[in-house]
Design a protein around this motif. Structure first.
Motif, mmCIF file in Angstrom:
data_model
loop_
_atom_site.group_PDB
_atom_site.id
_atom_site.type_symbol
_atom_site.label_atom_id
_atom_site.label_comp_id
_atom_site.label_asym_id
_atom_site.label_seq_id
_atom_site.Cartn_x
_atom_site.Cartn_y
_atom_site.Cartn_z
ATOM 1 N N PHE A 472 0.819 -1.208 0.000
ATOM 2 C CA PHE A 472 0.000 0.000 0.000
ATOM 3 C C PHE A 472 0.858 1.266 0.000
ATOM 4 O O PHE A 472 0.508 2.252 0.650
ATOM 5 N N THR A 473 1.976 1.222 -0.706
ATOM 6 C CA THR A 473 2.808 2.405 -0.903
ATOM 7 C C THR A 473 2.971 2.645 -2.393
ATOM 8 O O THR A 473 3.295 1.720 -3.143
ATOM 9 N N VAL A 474 2.726 3.856 -2.806
ATOM 10 C CA VAL A 474 2.923 4.244 -4.207
ATOM 11 C C VAL A 474 3.786 5.497 -4.240
ATOM 12 O O VAL A 474 3.776 6.302 -3.306
ATOM 13 N N GLU A 475 4.540 5.650 -5.304
ATOM 14 C CA GLU A 475 5.389 6.823 -5.476
ATOM 15 C C GLU A 475 4.684 7.810 -6.400
ATOM 16 O O GLU A 475 4.405 7.503 -7.557
ATOM 17 N N VAL A 476 4.384 8.970 -5.873
ATOM 18 C CA VAL A 476 3.690 10.016 -6.618
ATOM 19 C C VAL A 476 4.705 11.072 -7.038
ATOM 20 O O VAL A 476 5.505 11.537 -6.219
ATOM 21 N N VAL A 477 4.699 11.429 -8.296
ATOM 22 C CA VAL A 477 5.645 12.411 -8.820
ATOM 23 C C VAL A 477 5.460 13.745 -8.095
ATOM 24 O O VAL A 477 4.349 14.266 -7.977
ATOM 25 N N GLY A 478 6.556 14.294 -7.587
ATOM 26 C CA GLY A 478 6.509 15.572 -6.900
ATOM 27 C C GLY A 478 6.092 15.485 -5.456
ATOM 28 O O GLY A 478 6.084 16.496 -4.757
ATOM 29 N N VAL A 479 5.743 14.286 -4.992
ATOM 30 C CA VAL A 479 5.300 14.108 -3.603
ATOM 31 C C VAL A 479 6.170 13.090 -2.883
ATOM 32 O O VAL A 479 6.545 13.269 -1.736
ATOM 33 N N GLY A 480 6.509 11.995 -3.551
ATOM 34 C CA GLY A 480 7.269 10.926 -2.917
ATOM 35 C C GLY A 480 6.378 9.737 -2.619
ATOM 36 O O GLY A 480 5.307 9.562 -3.212
ATOM 37 N N ASP A 481 6.811 8.909 -1.698
ATOM 38 C CA ASP A 481 6.065 7.700 -1.333
ATOM 39 C C ASP A 481 4.918 8.063 -0.413
ATOM 40 O O ASP A 481 5.113 8.681 0.644
ATOM 41 N N THR A 482 3.722 7.674 -0.793
ATOM 42 C CA THR A 482 2.535 7.946 0.002
ATOM 43 C C THR A 482 1.716 6.666 0.140
ATOM 44 O O THR A 482 1.911 5.700 -0.594
ATOM 45 N N CYS A 483 0.787 6.685 1.074
ATOM 46 C CA CYS A 483 -0.130 5.556 1.249
ATOM 47 C C CYS A 483 -1.096 5.525 0.065
ATOM 48 O O CYS A 483 -1.705 6.539 -0.290
ATOM 49 N N SER A 484 -1.233 4.355 -0.549
ATOM 50 C CA SER A 484 -2.079 4.264 -1.738
ATOM 51 C C SER A 484 -3.545 4.526 -1.408
ATOM 52 O O SER A 484 -4.299 4.997 -2.256
#
Length: 815
Positions: A472-484
């Motif tokens: 349940f971790t995704v990497e969002v561009v410009g944000v970093g690793d966040t909870c999916s």
């Protein structure tokens, strides 16, 4: 530019989010924290070593006069020891010196932190004035949406984030709430907190500030935590190949932190006792009934929190539900306890009356030993007894009160509806809404119980925790690793029983419980009307609008829109017609009044129509302030219309808030407050409407499953999902991945067919609801995130706990 490429945007945005307090309040708050600590330590040391209690208690005679015949008058300084004696007693107490040394080191740490925070807040102060063009004098009149809109605009000018050209509202929320979203997701999936079943207390949840601090220390920012910095999960936790080794490593780390808590237990316990004594003794003397009041528990705040909900938004929402929650809990005062309380109050009052009469006759009665103490204790006892005696003129309706509570807290387990009068429901709600005295007691016991929970209960969950952060971790561009889960992507984490059927690919392991994804999406879209949701979320919002329009049209056709009756008139007369909350009162009162004249099925259908009608009639109330809302747009566009974004869906405020910038500060604040109230009411109506759909789905689900289990094959969901479902299932779940569908059905038959009527432990309860169901080959699968700029992002299938495979592809993906 001075604001170009800010390295730690998480911390920067978090400090900006405290904008309403202002710099003038933030600096004293940071300063008084260390000062309060040093006062408690110094004052306690003085009481232990520098006071002669024999003189204070009159066990030792003191004579200030040279004439022994004169009366002796003892003053307070007489009980204070001389400085040299006080210093000698401190030096002779080695245990006290050890505690003072530890306290001194901790105070120096707090002082350094205070100086650092002052420098950071000065930077925020300059950012508000120079970049956002908001002077400190008018800062309290700005809403968070206005500040956030200026931050989004500043990104285009100063590029405070160099990884992307434009920031969105969701990017800012992700950075502020990165770790809190993980905690909300773990509570939603029943991974935390730890539950106990005690002999007399039954099912118990223990979640305190000390335990929460240790969780965050282990997972997020402590030495050896899962994150290498504030925005990036360690690379090894993103791969499934060494999950067993990582779980063993995490288990060892939890063990050592538990041992450290055990060694520090005496010091922490002493501090907790002293702080509680200094904080609550005066309150208990002044208002003895205050400990009988209730508050939202720490677990309740985490369970009821939406994904991407700021602290002030959560506080405002729960504050509105405080009064109905208190009234609901007061419905369960025992008649036997009331009789006992009345008699104890009578006996204590009689003794107190005699002592007061004697004191009035001769004040020397107060000089008698323990008379003043007795008067004080009797007064406290009478006040406590009165808290157990209900007002004889009040009439309670538990079901209606629970419905009012639902309108504000937005989450409620399935089995509470229709069972509001049961003590089981009351006990479960008490876990969310506990006594203040229970809260204080739990905090006092926390230093003792926390090490046991970490060592005995949390360590066995190490593998589950490692799998959770990987899956349940995704990497969002410009944000970093966040909870999916914080992406609020219905396709990846939606629940088929919450209007997501046919739109979600989430498995049981991956779907959010209690409609958390769907309700969080609606809350965020209403709170941030300028936010542009991704395609799947936009489709869900459009489907909800169409459903509301259809249900309200059916209600209008049947002339079932909020009929006039005495109950409506009486409730609405208590509030101004201009107040949005009167609309909620009408919906709830109407549902209760009509419930006596129709069956259960008819009553549920009538509830749904009323809430839909209220939502439809709610839009024109705001049209005078803002452009037409999404529901009006959906009504004009007709079936199948797809909204362009949340700004078309709701009229909650940012558009009209920004319009007020040219007017005076007071006018802008007034308009923002009004629009904020309308946004809150709109979300309350959405919560009621979605729960009614969910309730309808739950009533239709058992028959469908009885038929389907005879026809279904044995293929489908994984063993991990079956075991997860069977653990809390009250009704067996078919293992087939999809349901057969025939030709198009009537509106009454357009309900989801996936069985989710089972109930899990409290904190992770699956709530079904009425939804559309399109043919799908997926049962239910977890969320990931959506891709920006048209790039799709699929979330991987989680690795079952039972699996022993160590070589699997990475479970992290860029979004």
């Amino acid at each position: 530019a001075p604001w170009h490429h800010i390295e730690n945007l998480d911390l920067f945005f978090s400090r900006i989010s405290f904008h309403q307090a202002g710099f003038r309040c933030a600096a004293p708050h940071c300063l008084l924290g260390p000062e309060q600590f040093i006062f408690v330590v110094a004052f306690t040391t003085f009481l232990i070593s520098c006071v002669d209690y024999d003189i204070l208690f009159a066990n030792k005679a003191v004579n200030h006069s040279q004439h022994p015949s004169e009366p002796i008058k003892v003053t307070l300084p007489d009980a204070f020891l001389p400085p040299n004696v006080c210093s000698a007693r401190i030096q002779a107490n080695s245990f006290l010196i050890c505690i003072l040394v530890i306290a001194g080191v901790f105070w120096i740490h707090r002082l350094v932190k205070f100086i650092y925070n002052i420098c950071c807040y000065w930077e925020i102060h300059s950012f508000y004035i120079n970049a956002l063009k908001i002077p400190m004098s008018t800062l309290p009149y700005y809403t968070w949406q206005e500040v956030q809109a200026r931050i989004v605009q500043i990104q285009k000018e100063h590029q405070i984030c160099i990884h992307k050209k434009e920031l969105t509202e969701l990017d800012i929320y992700h950075r502020i709430l990165r770790f809190k979203n993980y905690m909300v997701a773990m509570v939603n999936k029943s991974l935390l907190p730890i539950r106990f079943r005690l002999p007399l207390l039954g099912d118990t949840v223990f979640y305190t500030r000390g335990l929460k601090y240790n969780f965050e220390l282990i997972f997020f920012w402590g030495p050896g935590s899962l994150f290498e910095n504030e925005w990036s999960l360690k690379a090894e936790y993103k791969r499934a190949g060494n999950r067993l080794e990582l779980a063993e490593k995490l288990s060892t780390r939890i063990l050592w932190i538990g041992i450290a808590n055990f060694l520090l237990c005496p010091l922490i316990l002493i501090w907790q006792i002293l702080y509680a004594f200094f904080s609550y003794t005066e309150i208990l003397k002044r208002e003895p009934g205050s400990l009988g009041a209730r508050c939202w528990s720490l677990y309740g705040r985490c369970y009821l929190r939406h994904f991407n909900e700021l602290d002030h938004e959560l506080h405002s929402r729960l504050s509105k539900g405080y009064k109905p929650a208190s009234k609901y809990m007061n419905c369960f005062i025992s008649p036997l306890l009331t009789i006992v309380a009345k008699n104890v109050a009578f006996f204590a009052g009689s003794i107190l009356a005699v002592l007061i009469a004697l004191t009035i006759y001769d004040e020397d009665v107060l000089a008698v030993e323990h008379v003043l103490t007795t008067v004080t204790l009797l007064g406290v006892g009478i006040t406590v007894c009165r808290s157990f005696i209900p007002d004889q003129h009040l009439v309670f309706c538990p079901e209606q009160l629970l419905r009012v509570i639902l309108a504000h807290i937005h989450y409620m387990p399935d089995h509470w509806q229709g069972n509001a009068h049961r003590y089981e429901t009351r006990d479960e709600f008490a876990q969310l809404f506990q006594y203040k005295a229970v809260f204080i007691l739990e905090e006092l016991l926390s230093p003792i119980i926390t090490p046991l929970i970490l060592i005995v209960c949390l360590r066995p969950k190490s593998l589950d925790i490692v799998d959770f952060f990987r899956n349940f971790t995704v990497e969002v561009v410009g944000v970093g690793d966040t909870c999916s889960f914080a992406q609020m992507d219905v396709r990846q984490h939606g629940h088929p029983a919450w209007m997501s059927a046919g739109k979600t690919e989430a498995s049981i392991y991956q779907q959010a419980e209690d409609g958390k994804t769907e309700l969080s999406l609606m809350h965020f879209a209403i709170t941030n009307p300028k936010w542009q949701p991704p395609r799947e979320s936009t489709a869900f919002i459009g489907f909800l609008k169409e459903r509301v329009h259809r249900d309200s049209s059916m209600a209008l056709a049947q002339q079932a829109v909020l009929p006039e009756n005495a109950l409506f008139s009486s409730i609405q007369s208590l509030q101004s017609e201009s107040e949005p909350h009167s609309l909620i009162a009408n919906v709830i009162a109407g549902s209760s009044a009509l419930g006596f004249h129709m069956g259960r099925d008819g009553q549920a259908s009538r509830h749904l129509s009323e809430v839909a009608s209220a939502l439809r009639s709610f839009s024109p109330l705001q049209s005078a302030q803002q452009p037409p809302s999404g529901f009006q747009t959906a009504g004009r566009d007709g079936e199948g219309a797809q909204p362009r974004g949340a700004s078309a869906m709701t009229a909650s405020g940012a558009d009209a808030r920004t319009v007020s910038s040219g007017s005076s500060a007071w006018e802008g604040q007034l308009q923002s407050m009004i629009l904020s109230e309308y946004a809150s009411t709109e979300m309350s109506l959405h919560a009621l409407y979605m729960h009614e759909l969910h309730k309808q789905h739950a009533q239709l689900e058992p028959e469908r499953h009885t038929w389907h289990r005879r026809e279904s094959d044995e293929s489908g969901e994984s063993t991990h999902e079956e075991l997860d479902a069977q653990r809390g299932a009250s009704v067996p779940i078919p293992r087939s991945a999809s349901y057969p569908f025939s030709s198009p059905r009537q509106p009454a038959e357009e309900t989801a067919t996936l069985q989710t009527g089972f109930q899990r432990r409290y904190g992770g309860i699956t709530d079904p609801g009425t939804v559309h169901r399109a043919p799908s080959h997926f049962s239910r699968l977890p969320l990931g995130g959506w891709a920006e700029d048209g790039q799709s992002a699929r979330h991987p299938e989680p690795v079952p706990e039972e699996s022993s495979e160590d070589e699997l592809p990475p479970q992290i993906h860029k979004v």
